[in-house]
Design a protein around this motif. Structure first.
Motif, PDB file in Angstrom:
ATOM      1  N   ASN A   7       0.835  -1.201   0.000  1.00  4.40           N
ATOM      2  CA  ASN A   7       0.000   0.000   0.000  1.00  4.40           C
ATOM      3  C   ASN A   7       0.870   1.253   0.000  1.00  4.40           C
ATOM      4  OD1 ASN A   7      -2.774  -0.967   0.205  1.00  4.40           O
ATOM      5  ND2 ASN A   7      -2.105  -1.838   2.151  1.00  4.40           N
ATOM      6  N   PRO A   8       0.456   2.298  -0.697  1.00 11.49           N
ATOM      7  CA  PRO A   8      -0.626   2.255  -1.676  1.00 11.49           C
ATOM      8  C   PRO A   8      -0.169   1.600  -2.965  1.00 11.49           C
ATOM      9  CG  PRO A   8       0.395   4.404  -1.709  1.00 11.49           C
ATOM     10  CD  PRO A   8       1.116   3.611  -0.644  1.00 11.49           C
ATOM     11  N   ARG A   9      -1.051   1.351  -3.891  1.00 11.10           N
ATOM     12  CA  ARG A   9      -0.656   0.805  -5.188  1.00 11.10           C
ATOM     13  C   ARG A   9      -0.058   1.895  -6.076  1.00 11.10           C
ATOM     14  NH1 ARG A   9      -2.900  -3.734  -7.136  1.00 11.10           N
ATOM     15  NH2 ARG A   9      -1.292  -3.406  -8.713  1.00 11.10           N
ATOM     16  N   TYR A  10      -0.511   3.109  -5.888  1.00 11.94           N
ATOM     17  CA  TYR A  10       0.014   4.254  -6.639  1.00 11.94           C
ATOM     18  C   TYR A  10       0.271   5.385  -5.666  1.00 11.94           C
ATOM     19  CZ  TYR A  10      -1.922   1.623 -10.530  1.00 11.94           C
ATOM     20  OH  TYR A  10      -2.213   0.637 -11.427  1.00 11.94           O
ATOM     21  N   GLN A  11       1.440   5.976  -5.782  1.00 15.74           N
ATOM     22  CA  GLN A  11       1.822   7.069  -4.882  1.00 15.74           C
ATOM     23  C   GLN A  11       2.442   8.180  -5.709  1.00 15.74           C
ATOM     24  OE1 GLN A  11       1.860   7.264  -1.112  1.00 15.74           O
ATOM     25  NE2 GLN A  11       2.052   9.343  -1.878  1.00 15.74           N
ATOM     26  N   LYS A  17      10.036  15.618  -1.187  1.00 11.58           N
ATOM     27  CA  LYS A  17       9.100  15.381  -0.087  1.00 11.58           C
ATOM     28  C   LYS A  17       9.160  13.913   0.344  1.00 11.58           C
ATOM     29  CE  LYS A  17       4.294  16.034   1.286  1.00 11.58           C
ATOM     30  NZ  LYS A  17       2.954  16.485   0.876  1.00 11.58           N
ATOM     31  N   PRO A  18       9.472  13.666   1.608  1.00  7.40           N
ATOM     32  CA  PRO A  18       9.608  12.266   2.070  1.00  7.40           C
ATOM     33  C   PRO A  18       8.356  11.450   1.800  1.00  7.40           C
ATOM     34  CG  PRO A  18      10.387  13.794   3.746  1.00  7.40           C
ATOM     35  CD  PRO A  18       9.724  14.626   2.690  1.00  7.40           C
ATOM     36  N   VAL A  19       8.588  10.186   1.502  1.00 12.56           N
ATOM     37  CA  VAL A  19       7.472   9.289   1.234  1.00 12.56           C
ATOM     38  C   VAL A  19       7.777   7.921   1.833  1.00 12.56           C
ATOM     39  CG1 VAL A  19       8.383   8.528  -1.005  1.00 12.56           C
ATOM     40  CG2 VAL A  19       5.915   8.479  -0.588  1.00 12.56           C
ATOM     41  N   THR A  20       6.727   7.261   2.294  1.00 12.91           N
ATOM     42  CA  THR A  20       6.858   5.922   2.869  1.00 12.91           C
ATOM     43  C   THR A  20       5.948   4.956   2.137  1.00 12.91           C
ATOM     44  OG1 THR A  20       7.470   6.709   5.068  1.00 12.91           O
ATOM     45  CG2 THR A  20       6.529   4.500   4.925  1.00 12.91           C
ATOM     46  N   LEU A  21       6.522   3.831   1.726  1.00 15.27           N
ATOM     47  CA  LEU A  21       5.754   2.770   1.099  1.00 15.27           C
ATOM     48  C   LEU A  21       5.660   1.605   2.082  1.00 15.27           C
ATOM     49  CD1 LEU A  21       7.390   2.824  -2.463  1.00 15.27           C
ATOM     50  CD2 LEU A  21       5.605   4.298  -1.518  1.00 15.27           C
ATOM     51  N   SER A  22       4.534   0.922   2.033  1.00 11.97           N
ATOM     52  CA  SER A  22       4.251  -0.102   3.028  1.00 11.97           C
ATOM     53  C   SER A  22       4.118  -1.477   2.399  1.00 11.97           C
ATOM     54  CB  SER A  22       2.958   0.262   3.758  1.00 11.97           C
ATOM     55  OG  SER A  22       2.492  -0.801   4.541  1.00 11.97           O
ATOM     56  N   CYS A  23       4.564  -2.479   3.122  1.00 10.93           N
ATOM     57  CA  CYS A  23       4.412  -3.870   2.699  1.00 10.93           C
ATOM     58  C   CYS A  23       4.013  -4.699   3.919  1.00 10.93           C
ATOM     59  CB  CYS A  23       5.718  -4.389   2.113  1.00 10.93           C
ATOM     60  SG  CYS A  23       5.660  -6.147   1.656  1.00 10.93           S
ATOM     61  N   SER A  24       3.046  -5.555   3.741  1.00  6.43           N
ATOM     62  CA  SER A  24       2.682  -6.489   4.808  1.00  6.43           C
ATOM     63  C   SER A  24       2.505  -7.878   4.208  1.00  6.43           C
ATOM     64  CB  SER A  24       1.402  -6.047   5.514  1.00  6.43           C
ATOM     65  OG  SER A  24       0.304  -6.067   4.617  1.00  6.43           O
ATOM     66  N   GLN A  25       2.686  -8.879   5.059  1.00  4.82           N
ATOM     67  CA  GLN A  25       2.578 -10.249   4.569  1.00  4.82           C
ATOM     68  C   GLN A  25       1.877 -11.131   5.599  1.00  4.82           C
ATOM     69  OE1 GLN A  25       5.243 -13.056   5.421  1.00  4.82           O
ATOM     70  NE2 GLN A  25       6.781 -11.823   6.476  1.00  4.82           N
ATOM     71  N   THR A  26       1.113 -12.064   5.092  1.00  2.00           N
ATOM     72  CA  THR A  26       0.431 -13.031   5.948  1.00  2.00           C
ATOM     73  C   THR A  26       1.047 -14.416   5.806  1.00  2.00           C
ATOM     74  OG1 THR A  26      -1.203 -13.506   4.222  1.00  2.00           O
ATOM     75  CG2 THR A  26      -1.717 -11.729   5.771  1.00  2.00           C
ATOM     76  N   PRO A 105       2.070  -6.810  -5.288  1.00  2.00           N
ATOM     77  CA  PRO A 105       1.684  -6.204  -6.564  1.00  2.00           C
ATOM     78  C   PRO A 105       2.486  -4.966  -6.935  1.00  2.00           C
ATOM     79  CG  PRO A 105       0.081  -5.679  -4.888  1.00  2.00           C
ATOM     80  CD  PRO A 105       1.048  -6.623  -4.248  1.00  2.00           C
ATOM     81  N   GLY A 106       3.220  -4.424  -5.967  1.00  2.00           N
ATOM     82  CA  GLY A 106       4.040  -3.258  -6.262  1.00  2.00           C
ATOM     83  C   GLY A 106       3.341  -1.939  -5.958  1.00  2.00           C
ATOM     84  N   THR A 107       4.153  -0.927  -5.713  1.00  2.00           N
ATOM     85  CA  THR A 107       3.673   0.458  -5.601  1.00  2.00           C
ATOM     86  C   THR A 107       4.367   1.258  -6.686  1.00  2.00           C
ATOM     87  OG1 THR A 107       3.273   0.381  -3.225  1.00  2.00           O
ATOM     88  CG2 THR A 107       3.639   2.555  -4.212  1.00  2.00           C
TER      89      THR A 107
END
Lengths: 112, 115
Positions: A7-11, A17-26, A105-107
């Motif tokens: 998340n998100p799929r598109y940023q 400007k700082p940006v943070t991309l997120s990844c989670s796994q089950t 799926p990538g951001t």
């Protein structure tokens, strides 16, 4: 279904400007990776975590950092994005010793 | 350092036909794993097939099979009975044991399946 979520799929962010991309796994995998993939190119490994052990690739710019607060989550921080950082960012996981990786799926990051 | 080379940037095949994608690699390691990953347009990368270097038998997964030639360091992917859904970028990738599965990717082959 067990999976890798990004998340998100598109940023869209502004230059610098700082940006943070997120990844989670089950999947409960102990290794997590961040790749940068530019258009029509192969993914390029930025860094990976083996549990909490952080491993940076030698050519990953200092502008890129990562955090893994727990097994399930991993973040990619870009401190001051430049136009050249526009790319698809892929998160992947694996079990140490199993060798195959499972990708999210990538951001897609756009820098304006 | 390990390298992976895919010499076919683009390929096209008609539906129901067979196509072979080429991959060569270079390593001094004896224990390693090879993979083919598929990345459909705007969709996530998925594992197609894997091959352990110590296994002489070529891996197969339904319509997908590999021709693994260890001495020649060659690892080609054969897709039989091609389907429209096979249209994607295909990446050959390599990892050695003990490297936390760090993958070295080739530059990819864009496969278009046509009617």
């Amino acid at each position: 279904d067990a999976m890798v979520i990004q998340n998100p799929r598109y940023q869209v962010t502004q230059f610098g400007k700082p940006v943070t991309l997120s990844c989670s796994q089950t999947l409960n995998h102990n290794v997590m990776y961040w790749y940068q993939q530019k258009s029509s190119q192969a993914p390029k490994l930025l860094f990976h975590y083996y549990d909490k052990d952080f491993n940076n690739e030698a050519d990953t710019p200092d502008n890129f950092q990562s955090r893994r607060p727990n097994t399930s989550f991993c973040f990619l921080d870009i401190r001051s994005p430049g136009l050249g950082d526009a790319a698809m960012y892929l998160c992947a996981t694996s079990v140490f010793g199993r060798f195959e990786q499972y990708f999210g799926p990538g951001t897609r990051l756009t820098v304006t | 350092a390990q390298t992976v080379t895919q010499s076919q940037p683009e390929m096209s095949v008609q539906e129901a036909e067979t196509v072979t994608l080429s991959c060569t690699y270079d390593t001094s390691e004896s224990n390693y794993y090879l993979f083919w990953y598929k990345q459909p347009p705007s969709r996530q990368m998925i594992l197609v097939i894997r091959q352990e270097a110590y296994k002489q038998q070529n891996a197969t997964e339904n319509r997908f099979s590999v021709n693994f030639q260890k001495a020649a360091k060659s690892f080609s992917l054969k897709i039989s009975d091609s389907q429209l859904g096979d249209t994607a970028m295909y990446f050959c990738a390599f990892t050695t044991t003990g490297t936390a599965s760090k993958l070295t990717f080739g530059t990819g082959t864009r496969l278009q399946v046509t009617l």
